[in-house]
Design a protein around this motif. Sequence first.
Motif, short mmCIF file in Angstrom:
data_model
loop_
_atom_site.label_atom_id
_atom_site.label_comp_id
_atom_site.label_asym_id
_atom_site.label_seq_id
_atom_site.Cartn_x
_atom_site.Cartn_y
_atom_site.Cartn_z
N THR A 49 52.47 44.70 45.17
CA THR A 49 52.97 43.28 45.60
C THR A 49 52.75 42.94 43.44
O THR A 49 52.74 41.67 43.71
CB THR A 49 52.33 42.44 46.57
OG1 THR A 49 50.71 41.86 45.89
CG2 THR A 49 52.96 42.63 47.62
N LEU A 50 52.15 43.18 42.78
CA LEU A 50 51.50 42.22 41.95
C LEU A 50 51.81 42.99 40.54
O LEU A 50 52.97 44.37 40.70
CB LEU A 50 49.94 43.28 41.59
CG LEU A 50 48.93 43.02 42.70
CD1 LEU A 50 47.47 43.77 42.19
CD2 LEU A 50 49.39 41.63 42.62
N GLY A 51 53.10 42.01 40.03
CA GLY A 51 53.81 42.61 38.16
C GLY A 51 52.12 43.16 37.55
O GLY A 51 51.12 42.94 37.41
N MET A 52 52.89 43.38 36.45
CA MET A 52 52.10 44.23 35.23
C MET A 52 50.97 43.03 34.42
O MET A 52 51.73 41.92 34.49
CB MET A 52 52.98 44.85 34.06
CG MET A 52 53.51 46.62 34.23
SD MET A 52 52.30 46.98 34.68
CE MET A 52 51.16 47.38 36.46
N PRO A 53 49.86 43.43 34.55
CA PRO A 53 49.49 42.26 33.61
C PRO A 53 50.09 41.53 31.99
O PRO A 53 50.98 42.71 31.63
CB PRO A 53 48.29 42.68 32.87
CG PRO A 53 47.79 43.95 33.76
CD PRO A 53 48.93 44.47 34.64
N ARG A 54 49.86 40.68 32.13
CA ARG A 54 50.82 40.06 30.71
C ARG A 54 50.93 40.31 29.54
O ARG A 54 51.81 40.42 28.93
CB ARG A 54 50.29 38.40 30.72
CG ARG A 54 51.24 37.88 29.38
CD ARG A 54 50.73 36.22 30.07
NE ARG A 54 49.29 35.79 30.28
CZ ARG A 54 48.51 35.01 28.89
NH1 ARG A 54 49.18 35.59 27.59
NH2 ARG A 54 47.33 35.06 28.89
N LEU A 55 48.94 40.59 29.09
CA LEU A 55 49.58 41.54 28.14
C LEU A 55 48.68 43.62 27.26
O LEU A 55 48.47 43.38 26.88
CB LEU A 55 47.91 41.39 26.90
CG LEU A 55 48.44 39.26 27.13
CD1 LEU A 55 46.51 39.01 25.90
CD2 LEU A 55 49.67 39.07 26.04
N ILE A 56 49.56 43.79 29.22
CA ILE A 56 49.20 45.42 28.85
C ILE A 56 49.58 45.65 27.55
O ILE A 56 49.00 46.87 27.99
CB ILE A 56 49.42 45.59 30.37
CG1 ILE A 56 49.28 47.13 31.23
CG2 ILE A 56 51.01 45.45 30.25
CD1 ILE A 56 49.67 47.67 31.23
N ILE A 57 50.86 45.91 27.72
CA ILE A 57 51.67 46.70 26.29
C ILE A 57 50.66 46.37 25.44
O ILE A 57 49.91 47.15 24.72
CB ILE A 57 53.28 46.00 26.08
CG1 ILE A 57 54.15 46.28 27.61
CG2 ILE A 57 53.99 46.99 25.17
CD1 ILE A 57 55.19 45.98 27.90
#
Length: 293
Positions: free
Chosen positions: A254-262
């Motif tokens: 259910t979780l989206g990717m962390p905002r700063l992962i890229i």
Amino acid sequence: MTARTSRPQVKSFLDRDTETWSYVVYDHAGGSAAVVDAVLNFDAPSGRTSTGGADEIIEFVRAEKLTVEWILETHAHADHLAAAPYIRDQLGGKIAIGDHIREVQTIFRDVFNLEKEFLVDGSQFDHLFHDGDTFTIGELEGRVIYSPGHTPADMAWLIGDALFVGDTLFMPDVGSARCDFPGGDACKLYQSVKNLLELPEETRMFMCHDYPPEGKREHQCETTVGEQRRSNIHLRDGINEDEFVKMRTERDATLGMPRLIIPSIQVNIRAGEMPPVEDNGVVYLKVPINILR
């Protein structure tokens, strides 16, 4: 021979934008220190970095007249950029991470199609620690505990009676870290946490992040092994591996990717350094399209 002390001094610093805790661990004023998981501020819309949080750490170290021996990373973070090179430039010390960083580098070299000169041997770091290694910080002795699951490369740092757990556990009312990043494994995280919770109950545990239940409390960074065993909502005593893996897998879906992962991963697998400057004098970070989920 210098007498060892088993209870380090710990100064915590909270980066509110990413809800990340950084630490200065030291034996005494005027003595030796390590910096753990320092944050480089990054404004994603503008692509600009700043050093306000790291400067607070530097100011404290200088005020206490500490000598930084180690700059420790628990893993290649996916939610903030590491300030390790900036800290080293200002204070000295060696940047260190676990030797399994090479697995993470291999995964993300392909995800980001990095330049052919990028090496996946961990040589970007000053030192790679192995599970069970020991090290010193002045009068303090540290031990390295391999703790995979969140990523393949997580290490926990046991320094005296203080355990820096990275992204394995959160505060008891928040639970555990996600395991759905490339190379993550909920079964391995369960075993890693159970290994950490075999330490004496009075062992102090310091979190890398805290996400307080809304409206219920302020950010916190410290608990104990005993409190985690009694109260952790995901991994307290009595929760078996199958139950945990089912919960973690369903929750992670259910979780989206962390905002700063890229931006974070591209920088952190380089020990906090930016990619090479291109022929126009500008540094760029890549955004892979339709790759990460």
